[in-house]
Design an enzyme around this catalytic site. Structure first.
Site, short mmCIF file in Angstrom:
data_model
loop_
_atom_site.label_atom_id
_atom_site.label_comp_id
_atom_site.label_asym_id
_atom_site.label_seq_id
_atom_site.Cartn_x
_atom_site.Cartn_y
_atom_site.Cartn_z
N ASP A 44 41.91 30.10 47.59
CA ASP A 44 42.93 30.06 46.64
C ASP A 44 43.77 31.18 46.37
OD1 ASP A 44 44.34 28.69 44.35
OD2 ASP A 44 43.45 29.85 43.09
N ASP A 97 46.56 31.97 43.27
CA ASP A 97 46.74 32.53 41.95
C ASP A 97 45.43 32.40 41.25
OD1 ASP A 97 49.63 32.63 42.04
OD2 ASP A 97 49.47 30.43 42.66
N GLU A 141 32.92 50.93 27.47
CA GLU A 141 31.92 51.97 26.83
C GLU A 141 31.30 52.95 27.66
OE1 GLU A 141 29.41 49.88 23.98
OE2 GLU A 141 30.51 48.12 24.27
#
Length: 379
Positions: A17, A19, A312
């Site tokens: 695919d 998008d 983090e």
């Protein structure tokens, strides 16, 4: 992530695919809709994304017009939206791991079909902004070339037909639920790479669910393996972020025994969207203290069930005092693993320390060590 026990045959080609799988179309679409809906007094907050991801352009437009009760018809919406979208098409970036994947398959002679719910012309326009991509695809199939778009299997069946392959020999790579449904209905094997956060439970029909294209292991499917992993790490295109250190959740030192240096997510929202959740590493610079090795997590921290995606970093040095408010610069140069949940706090802590060992060892390698002297870290 997960892989079902239903894997029976290996693959000889890939149907992929576009998008949300290879390019970050959703980000540009969201920006346009946010501005477009304002003129109707409406607010786009992204919650509708789940309803439109993987649908044909007409289906997606219909959903937006109906759900937001817009005073226009679907064709009127499209006539206004698509010029705006076309003007922003050059800003649609490839997703991490996309360029690596399709060029690797091309290099090893693996037939690849680009199979999308977009129209053929739209597909051609999008990939024209990514140098060398068109040549990587043996076949391109758009939704306007078949009777029905995904979740109907038509697009993948047509792609397999043009490649002269049995669908059972094809591996589909998809980000959306309709795409996964289409792949399974076509009789292919399917890897799901969910484009929406915290939605992996919707992809149980896929043969495998992975966090991002960085995590794909082609050898599982009988395809040529990547050879670019180094000491259990994957080199990535370096990216830079920085800002003043702020107080975080307060659990790094107190709960985990691991002091992290937190940055405001508002300052690098685009980077958070572009990069998949996982554990990364690189170099951290504090102008008054020097440059240090660093390992960091990006994501939702499923053990603590974060409400927002965060970064983090853990600076691998024993500091004798806090440095809140100081400017922290990071260069992220490599990837270790996808984000994961843990059954206990002890297992989470053990894995974090394992990540530290991997990062410390890798950063001594010349391919990573060279970034320590980057002037961005201390300017």
């Amino acid at each position: 992530m997960s892989m079902s026990n239903s894997l029976k045959k290996l693959s000889s080609c890939v149907l992929i695919d576009l998008d949300g799988t290879l390019i970050n179309t959703d980000g540009v679409v969201g920006d346009i809709l946010r501005k477009y809906l304002c003129k109707y007094g409406k607010q786009w907050d992204g919650r509708e994304s789940l309803k439109i991801v993987g649908k044909t352009p007409v289906e997606a437009a219909t959903t937006i017009v109906e759900d937001y009760e817009l005073p226009c018809k679907v064709d009127e919406f499209n006539s206004e939206f698509y010029p705006l979208f076309s003007a922003q098409m050059d800003k649609i970036k490839s997703l991490p791991g996309a360029n690596r994947l399709i060029r690797h398959l091309k290099c090893h002679g693996v037939p690849v079909a680009l199979a999308s719910n977009s129209s053929r012309a739209n597909i051609e326009s999008k990939i024209s902004y990514h140098e060398g991509w068109k040549e990587c695809f043996s076949v391109i199939v758009g939704s306007d070339e078949v009777s029905k778009g995904k979740p109907s299997p038509d697009i993948f069946l047509e792609a397999a037909k043009r490649l002269k392959k049995d669908p059972a020999d094809c591996l589909v790579i998809e980000d959306s639920v309709p795409g996964v449904m289409a792949g399974k209905a076509a009789g292919t094997k399917v890897i799901a790479v969910p484009s929406l956060p915290k939605q992996t439970h919707l992809y149980t029909s896929a043969d495998e669910v992975i966090n991002s294209l960085l995590d794909i292991r082609l050898e599982k499917w009988g395809l040529p393996p990547f050879q670019d992993w180094i000491e259990n790490t994957l080199p990535i295109d370096p990216w830079h972020i920085g800002g003043p250190v702020i107080k975080g959740f307060g659990r790094g030192s107190k709960v985990l025994g691991i002091p992290t240096a937190n940055l405001s997510t508002k300052d690098y929202a685009d980077e958070l969207v572009e990069h998949p959740s996982g554990v990364y590493f690189g170099w951290a610079g504090l102008a008054k203290r020097g440059v240090f090795k660093m390992v960091m997590s990006i994501g939702w921290n499923p053990y603590f069930n974060n409400k927002e995606k965060t970064i983090e970093p853990w600076l691998l040095h024993d500091f004798t005092e806090d440095f809140y408010g100081e400017e922290l610069r990071l260069i992220i140069v490599g990837y270790i693993r996808p984000e994961a949940n843990f059954s206990s706090l002890e297992s989470l802590i053990a894995k974090i320390h394992e990540d530290r060992e991997v990062a410390e060892k890798a950063l001594d390698l010349p391919s990573y060590a060279k970034f320590k002297g980057d002037p961005y870290l201390t300017k």
